[in-house]
Design a protein around this motif. Sequence first.
Motif, PDB file in Angstrom:
ATOM      1  N   GLN A 141      36.837  58.999  24.893  1.00  0.00           N
ATOM      2  CA  GLN A 141      37.328  60.362  25.081  1.00  0.00           C
ATOM      3  C   GLN A 141      38.282  60.482  26.275  1.00  0.00           C
ATOM      4  O   GLN A 141      39.259  61.217  26.220  1.00  0.00           O
ATOM      5  CB  GLN A 141      36.147  61.334  25.296  1.00  0.00           C
ATOM      6  N   GLN A 142      37.980  59.760  27.373  1.00  0.00           N
ATOM      7  CA  GLN A 142      38.715  59.960  28.621  1.00  0.00           C
ATOM      8  C   GLN A 142      39.690  58.847  28.967  1.00  0.00           C
ATOM      9  O   GLN A 142      40.506  59.017  29.864  1.00  0.00           O
ATOM     10  CB  GLN A 142      37.726  60.135  29.781  1.00  0.00           C
ATOM     11  N   GLY A 143      39.565  57.710  28.315  1.00  0.00           N
ATOM     12  CA  GLY A 143      40.392  56.572  28.685  1.00  0.00           C
ATOM     13  C   GLY A 143      39.773  55.838  29.865  1.00  0.00           C
ATOM     14  O   GLY A 143      38.652  56.143  30.280  1.00  0.00           O
ATOM     15  N   PRO A 144      40.466  54.843  30.418  1.00  0.00           N
ATOM     16  CA  PRO A 144      39.919  54.075  31.537  1.00  0.00           C
ATOM     17  C   PRO A 144      39.426  54.994  32.656  1.00  0.00           C
ATOM     18  O   PRO A 144      40.072  55.993  32.973  1.00  0.00           O
ATOM     19  CB  PRO A 144      41.096  53.227  31.996  1.00  0.00           C
ATOM     20  N   CYS A 145      38.260  54.657  33.206  1.00  0.00           N
ATOM     21  CA  CYS A 145      37.613  55.488  34.235  1.00  0.00           C
ATOM     22  C   CYS A 145      37.095  54.612  35.361  1.00  0.00           C
ATOM     23  O   CYS A 145      36.782  53.438  35.155  1.00  0.00           O
ATOM     24  CB  CYS A 145      36.394  56.216  33.659  1.00  0.00           C
ATOM     25  N   THR A 146      36.957  55.229  36.521  1.00  0.00           N
ATOM     26  CA  THR A 146      36.247  54.557  37.598  1.00  0.00           C
ATOM     27  C   THR A 146      34.753  54.660  37.304  1.00  0.00           C
ATOM     28  O   THR A 146      34.318  55.503  36.510  1.00  0.00           O
ATOM     29  CB  THR A 146      36.527  55.216  38.962  1.00  0.00           C
ATOM     30  N   GLN A 147      33.984  53.818  37.963  1.00  0.00           N
ATOM     31  CA  GLN A 147      32.538  53.877  37.765  1.00  0.00           C
ATOM     32  C   GLN A 147      31.984  55.209  38.261  1.00  0.00           C
ATOM     33  O   GLN A 147      31.040  55.742  37.687  1.00  0.00           O
ATOM     34  CB  GLN A 147      31.853  52.672  38.425  1.00  0.00           C
ATOM     35  N   ARG A 148      32.572  55.784  39.304  1.00  0.00           N
ATOM     36  CA  ARG A 148      32.150  57.099  39.799  1.00  0.00           C
ATOM     37  C   ARG A 148      32.381  58.163  38.734  1.00  0.00           C
ATOM     38  O   ARG A 148      31.538  59.006  38.485  1.00  0.00           O
ATOM     39  CB  ARG A 148      32.895  57.434  41.100  1.00  0.00           C
ATOM     40  N   GLU A 149      33.547  58.125  38.085  1.00  0.00           N
ATOM     41  CA  GLU A 149      33.835  59.088  37.022  1.00  0.00           C
ATOM     42  C   GLU A 149      32.848  58.927  35.866  1.00  0.00           C
ATOM     43  O   GLU A 149      32.392  59.921  35.290  1.00  0.00           O
ATOM     44  CB  GLU A 149      35.270  58.906  36.517  1.00  0.00           C
ATOM     45  N   LEU A 150      32.515  57.678  35.542  1.00  0.00           N
ATOM     46  CA  LEU A 150      31.548  57.431  34.477  1.00  0.00           C
ATOM     47  C   LEU A 150      30.171  57.970  34.855  1.00  0.00           C
ATOM     48  O   LEU A 150      29.494  58.586  34.034  1.00  0.00           O
ATOM     49  CB  LEU A 150      31.470  55.938  34.159  1.00  0.00           C
ATOM     50  N   ALA A 151      29.751  57.741  36.098  1.00  0.00           N
ATOM     51  CA  ALA A 151      28.453  58.241  36.558  1.00  0.00           C
ATOM     52  C   ALA A 151      28.402  59.758  36.438  1.00  0.00           C
ATOM     53  O   ALA A 151      27.407  60.321  35.960  1.00  0.00           O
ATOM     54  CB  ALA A 151      28.186  57.801  37.993  1.00  0.00           C
ATOM     55  N   HIS A 180      42.220  49.450  40.189  1.00  0.00           N
ATOM     56  CA  HIS A 180      42.745  50.803  40.015  1.00  0.00           C
ATOM     57  C   HIS A 180      44.199  50.812  40.480  1.00  0.00           C
ATOM     58  O   HIS A 180      44.520  50.222  41.513  1.00  0.00           O
ATOM     59  CB  HIS A 180      41.896  51.784  40.831  1.00  0.00           C
ATOM     60  N   PRO A 181      45.090  51.469  39.762  1.00  0.00           N
ATOM     61  CA  PRO A 181      46.513  51.413  40.130  1.00  0.00           C
ATOM     62  C   PRO A 181      46.850  52.112  41.454  1.00  0.00           C
ATOM     63  O   PRO A 181      47.847  51.758  42.090  1.00  0.00           O
ATOM     64  CB  PRO A 181      47.222  52.094  38.958  1.00  0.00           C
ATOM     65  N   THR A 182      46.022  53.086  41.878  1.00  0.00           N
ATOM     66  CA  THR A 182      46.370  53.829  43.093  1.00  0.00           C
ATOM     67  C   THR A 182      45.301  53.781  44.181  1.00  0.00           C
ATOM     68  O   THR A 182      45.563  54.193  45.305  1.00  0.00           O
ATOM     69  CB  THR A 182      46.651  55.312  42.763  1.00  0.00           C
ATOM     70  N   ASP A 183      44.107  53.294  43.859  1.00  0.00           N
ATOM     71  CA  ASP A 183      43.014  53.259  44.838  1.00  0.00           C
ATOM     72  C   ASP A 183      42.448  51.842  44.886  1.00  0.00           C
ATOM     73  O   ASP A 183      41.695  51.440  44.010  1.00  0.00           O
ATOM     74  CB  ASP A 183      41.931  54.264  44.455  1.00  0.00           C
ATOM     75  N   ARG A 184      42.801  51.108  45.910  1.00  0.00           N
ATOM     76  CA  ARG A 184      42.396  49.698  45.966  1.00  0.00           C
ATOM     77  C   ARG A 184      40.891  49.523  46.133  1.00  0.00           C
ATOM     78  O   ARG A 184      40.355  48.447  45.887  1.00  0.00           O
ATOM     79  CB  ARG A 184      43.154  48.950  47.061  1.00  0.00           C
ATOM     80  N   ARG A 185      40.175  50.581  46.537  1.00  0.00           N
ATOM     81  CA  ARG A 185      38.716  50.491  46.682  1.00  0.00           C
ATOM     82  C   ARG A 185      37.994  50.701  45.356  1.00  0.00           C
ATOM     83  O   ARG A 185      36.832  50.347  45.210  1.00  0.00           O
ATOM     84  CB  ARG A 185      38.219  51.530  47.694  1.00  0.00           C
ATOM     85  N   ALA A 186      38.671  51.296  44.378  1.00  0.00           N
ATOM     86  CA  ALA A 186      38.028  51.647  43.103  1.00  0.00           C
ATOM     87  C   ALA A 186      38.289  50.583  42.044  1.00  0.00           C
ATOM     88  O   ALA A 186      39.317  49.914  42.064  1.00  0.00           O
ATOM     89  CB  ALA A 186      38.544  52.996  42.623  1.00  0.00           C
ATOM     90  N   THR A 187      37.343  50.462  41.149  1.00  0.00           N
ATOM     91  CA  THR A 187      37.526  49.594  39.984  1.00  0.00           C
ATOM     92  C   THR A 187      37.649  50.479  38.754  1.00  0.00           C
ATOM     93  O   THR A 187      37.009  51.506  38.649  1.00  0.00           O
ATOM     94  CB  THR A 187      36.313  48.680  39.754  1.00  0.00           C
ATOM     95  N   LEU A 188      38.469  50.044  37.846  1.00  0.00           N
ATOM     96  CA  LEU A 188      38.699  50.787  36.615  1.00  0.00           C
ATOM     97  C   LEU A 188      37.981  50.078  35.476  1.00  0.00           C
ATOM     98  O   LEU A 188      38.148  48.870  35.283  1.00  0.00           O
ATOM     99  CB  LEU A 188      40.201  50.832  36.338  1.00  0.00           C
TER     100      LEU A 188
END
Length: 155
Positions: free
Chosen positions: A47-57, A85-93
């Motif tokens: 539904q949302q496309g690639p997400c960070t783990q925080r967004e998934l949680a 992540h393309p804009t946040d080096r701390r996040a994983t997509l």
Amino acid sequence: MATAADRTAALDRVLELAVLINADMSRDLAERGLTESRTHLLWVLLQQGPCTQRELADALRVSPRNVTGLVDALVATGFVTRGTHPTDRRATLVQFTEHGAKVAQGLAQDHQALARSLFRGMPKARFDCFVEGMDLVLDRLRTLVPLDEKETTRA
């Protein structure tokens, strides 16, 4: 006004519906190598496309720790990958693998096919009444059985 016996008979039908839907879903997911929780995560990605783990949680209403377990299991079984992540080096997509995307599309197609099978031929007025009745029952259930913000989820 419905009698107590009528209400109990209606609840029995709702419970039977829940049992049948759950049995069908469990069988189908097991054939695909998935659990309900993993499938829920795949559905969110669809539904949302690639997400960070925080967004998934947040979307799954579970803790980040639970999402880590779900994603670990889905990576291990070839459904998703973790990437930068393309804009946040701390996040994983988290995103689909080719296999995961194919399975998720199959789930969506099967979802639509079941809807067609269940409601084909039902007159529009009856269908509208069914939906209206289900909405009422679901609204009441949501009030009676609120979901915890951070449910526990099995990987």
